[in-house]
Enzyme design. Structure first.
Site, PDB file in Angstrom:
ATOM      1  N   TYR A 139       0.859  -1.187   0.105  1.00 52.81           N
ATOM      2  CA  TYR A 139      -0.041  -0.044   0.008  1.00 52.81           C
ATOM      3  C   TYR A 139       1.006   1.074   0.003  1.00 52.81           C
ATOM      4  O   TYR A 139       0.408   2.239  -0.373  1.00 52.81           O
ATOM      5  CB  TYR A 139      -0.898   0.052   1.051  1.00 52.81           C
ATOM      6  CG  TYR A 139      -2.057  -1.011   1.097  1.00 52.81           C
ATOM      7  CD1 TYR A 139      -2.282  -1.917   0.094  1.00 52.81           C
ATOM      8  CD2 TYR A 139      -3.087  -1.061   2.201  1.00 52.81           C
ATOM      9  CE1 TYR A 139      -3.187  -2.680   0.046  1.00 52.81           C
ATOM     10  CE2 TYR A 139      -3.907  -1.897   2.158  1.00 52.81           C
ATOM     11  CZ  TYR A 139      -4.125  -2.885   1.003  1.00 52.81           C
ATOM     12  OH  TYR A 139      -5.123  -3.837   1.098  1.00 52.81           O
TER      13      TYR A 139
ATOM     14  N   LYS B  24       3.137 -15.407   1.661  1.00 55.97           N
ATOM     15  CA  LYS B  24       2.942 -16.358   0.585  1.00 55.97           C
ATOM     16  C   LYS B  24       4.386 -16.599  -0.287  1.00 55.97           C
ATOM     17  O   LYS B  24       4.984 -15.922  -1.103  1.00 55.97           O
ATOM     18  CB  LYS B  24       2.191 -15.222  -0.584  1.00 55.97           C
ATOM     19  CG  LYS B  24       1.940 -15.981  -1.936  1.00 55.97           C
ATOM     20  CD  LYS B  24       0.633 -16.903  -1.643  1.00 55.97           C
ATOM     21  CE  LYS B  24       0.404 -17.445  -2.999  1.00 55.97           C
ATOM     22  NZ  LYS B  24      -0.323 -18.791  -2.912  1.00 55.97           N
TER      23      LYS B  24
ATOM     24  N   ASP C  68      -3.501 -18.100   1.065  1.00 56.57           N
ATOM     25  CA  ASP C  68      -4.668 -18.525   0.435  1.00 56.57           C
ATOM     26  C   ASP C  68      -5.210 -19.751   1.255  1.00 56.57           C
ATOM     27  O   ASP C  68      -6.460 -19.922   1.534  1.00 56.57           O
ATOM     28  CB  ASP C  68      -4.341 -19.216  -1.137  1.00 56.57           C
ATOM     29  CG  ASP C  68      -3.088 -19.999  -0.949  1.00 56.57           C
ATOM     30  OD1 ASP C  68      -2.282 -19.607  -0.315  1.00 56.57           O
ATOM     31  OD2 ASP C  68      -2.817 -20.683  -2.165  1.00 56.57           O
TER      32      ASP C  68
ATOM     33  N   ASP D 159      -5.551  -6.780   5.754  1.00 61.25           N
ATOM     34  CA  ASP D 159      -6.660  -5.906   5.364  1.00 61.25           C
ATOM     35  C   ASP D 159      -7.759  -6.924   4.959  1.00 61.25           C
ATOM     36  O   ASP D 159      -8.835  -6.885   5.396  1.00 61.25           O
ATOM     37  CB  ASP D 159      -6.232  -4.922   4.243  1.00 61.25           C
ATOM     38  CG  ASP D 159      -7.523  -3.936   3.820  1.00 61.25           C
ATOM     39  OD1 ASP D 159      -8.355  -3.760   4.269  1.00 61.25           O
ATOM     40  OD2 ASP D 159      -7.018  -3.349   2.784  1.00 61.25           O
TER      41      ASP D 159
ATOM     42  N   ASP E 161     -11.044  -8.336   7.537  1.00 60.95           N
ATOM     43  CA  ASP E 161     -12.670  -8.374   7.321  1.00 60.95           C
ATOM     44  C   ASP E 161     -13.268  -9.556   7.293  1.00 60.95           C
ATOM     45  O   ASP E 161     -14.445  -9.607   7.475  1.00 60.95           O
ATOM     46  CB  ASP E 161     -12.735  -7.600   5.895  1.00 60.95           C
ATOM     47  CG  ASP E 161     -12.785  -6.044   6.180  1.00 60.95           C
ATOM     48  OD1 ASP E 161     -12.393  -5.678   7.299  1.00 60.95           O
ATOM     49  OD2 ASP E 161     -13.249  -5.293   5.047  1.00 60.95           O
TER      50      ASP E 161
END
Ligand code: NAD
Length: 361
Positions: A141, A192, A224, A248, A252
């Site tokens: 980000y 990852k 994943d 992020d 959620d």
């Protein structure tokens, strides 16, 4: 010496829910000897209306001087037409970066009394209590270079950079381990590493940091698989720690396991444990001013403040027990209402928590 707490009610339901949290703080002050000074300032749309900017200098100054900050929520349709540089959300981002709040703590807790609110089967989620620790000020980000460029053939290409220094990984991992030591002593680091070199380094540093915490178990999971496991068997996790973007998304998803957005608190911490505490939900303009918003996420954010910034774990436990008790009593705001329960408004819920605080051991 008394601790300084800055209250930022914000917009929409912000002032209503924050008023109930202040009611709880005042009870802790008068009945339980909590030594605090409260100050209040404007942020978000309310600050734009009064001062022409969502984060006035005066607010940032007070935030820097405070030991902890309690925020309601910001935003609403009234300010959507504004230029992006002065939209209410900029006030939040400005606080996060201005205060160096690099560690975002997002617990996902499902009180057994509310197990029916989840879209998952009650036995999968009832009693869920996991903590996601998300890196908040680095990663893709913020990484440079970034942008959209035009190639020689006229086609456009968008690009962002996933970048983490060892020191950034080290400090967020330490936050996760410190928290795990006060909970179930298990950290799952999500990366990852099979595809992204940057998170290969993440894993390497995680292992190194883990060696400083011999009593705490460290595991690794690809993002994943973590997404699948969160939905399949979320109770296997104690503390998850991950990058800005993975956090992020996963936080959620974890929040939605509980099905009740009005119940979930969060914290964003700096290097010294100073923090900003806020419910995970927004300013809920659809119900603002009606006195029906659920104040429990904000009250539970206070519990996090007491635990992580004010070093008052016993009072944090007391707040959490009080919330548990009002749920046991069958009190519910409309967002968590169920058959047989007694529907109450924002203020009545706040008053019930204060009464329960005084009764809890
Ligand atoms: P929202 O979280 O405000 O509301 C989503 C739904 O949940 C609404 O139906 C709302 O009524 C309900 N809800 C939320 N909190 C509740 C509570 N405490 N009690 C009962 N019901 C509750 O999300 P949104 O509608 O997408 O966004 C509204 C505004 O909030 C937007 O301007 C958005 O930018 C802003 N926002 C702010 C924050 C923040 O301040 N941290 C976070 C998210 C969204």
């Amino acid at each position: 010496m008394s601790k300084k707490i800055l209250i930022l009610p914000g917009d929409g339901i912000g002032p209503e829910i924050v008023a109930e949290a202040v009611r709880v703080l005042n009870c802790l002050r008068t009945d339980f000897g909590l030594d605090i000074d409260l100050d209040e300032a404007l942020v978000g749309g309310a600050a734009y209306d009064a001062a022409g900017h969502p984060l006035p200098d005066a607010t940032l100054e007070l935030a820097k001087e405070a030991d902890a900050i309690l925020l309601g929520a910001v935003g609403g349709p009234k300010w959507e037409p504004l230029d992006i540089s002065v939209r209410p959300e900029k006030g939040l981002l400005g606080l996060r970066s201005g205060l160096g709040l690099f560690a975002n703590l997002r617990p996902a807790i499902l009180y057994p009394q509310l197990a029916d609110a989840s879209t998952l089967k009650p036995e999968v989620v009832s009693g869920l209590n996991l903590m996601i620790v998300r890196e908040l000020t680095g990663g893709i980000y913020f990484g440079r270079p970034r942008g959209v460029r035009e190639l020689e053939n006229g086609e456009k290409e968008g690009y962002n950079t996933l970048i983490y220094r060892e020191s950034e990984i080290d400090r967020i991992l330490r936050v996760a381990f410190d928290i795990a030591q006060k909970r179930g002593r298990r950290v799952c680091s999500v990366d990852k590493a099979n595809v992204l070199e940057c998170t290969e380094l993440w894993r390497e540093v995680a292992i190194r940091v883990g060696e400083d915490y011999p009593g705490t178990e460290l595991s690794h999971m690809y993002v994943d698989n973590a997404a699948m496991q969160l939905v399949k068997a979320p109770k296997q996790f104690d503390v998850m720690v991950t990058t800005n973007m993975f956090g992020d998304i996963l936080s959620d998803a974890a929040a939605m396991l509980t099905g009740s957005i009005g119940m979930l608190p969060s914290a964003s911490l700096d290097e010294n444990g100073k923090g900003m505490y806020e419910p995970i939900h927004g300013s809920a303009p659809d119900i603002a001013g009606q006195g029906v918003a659920n104040p429990l996420a904000t009250i539970l954010s206070l519990a996090m403040m007491l635990r992580y910034s004010l070093d008052e774990p016993a009072l944090a436990d007391r707040i959490e027990k009080a919330v548990d008790r009002v749920l046991d009593q069958g009190l519910r705001t409309p967002d968590i209402h169920a058959e047989g329960a007694r529907e109450v408004g924002t203020a009545e819920m706040g008053e019930a928590v204060v009464a329960a605080l005084r009764e809890c051991d």
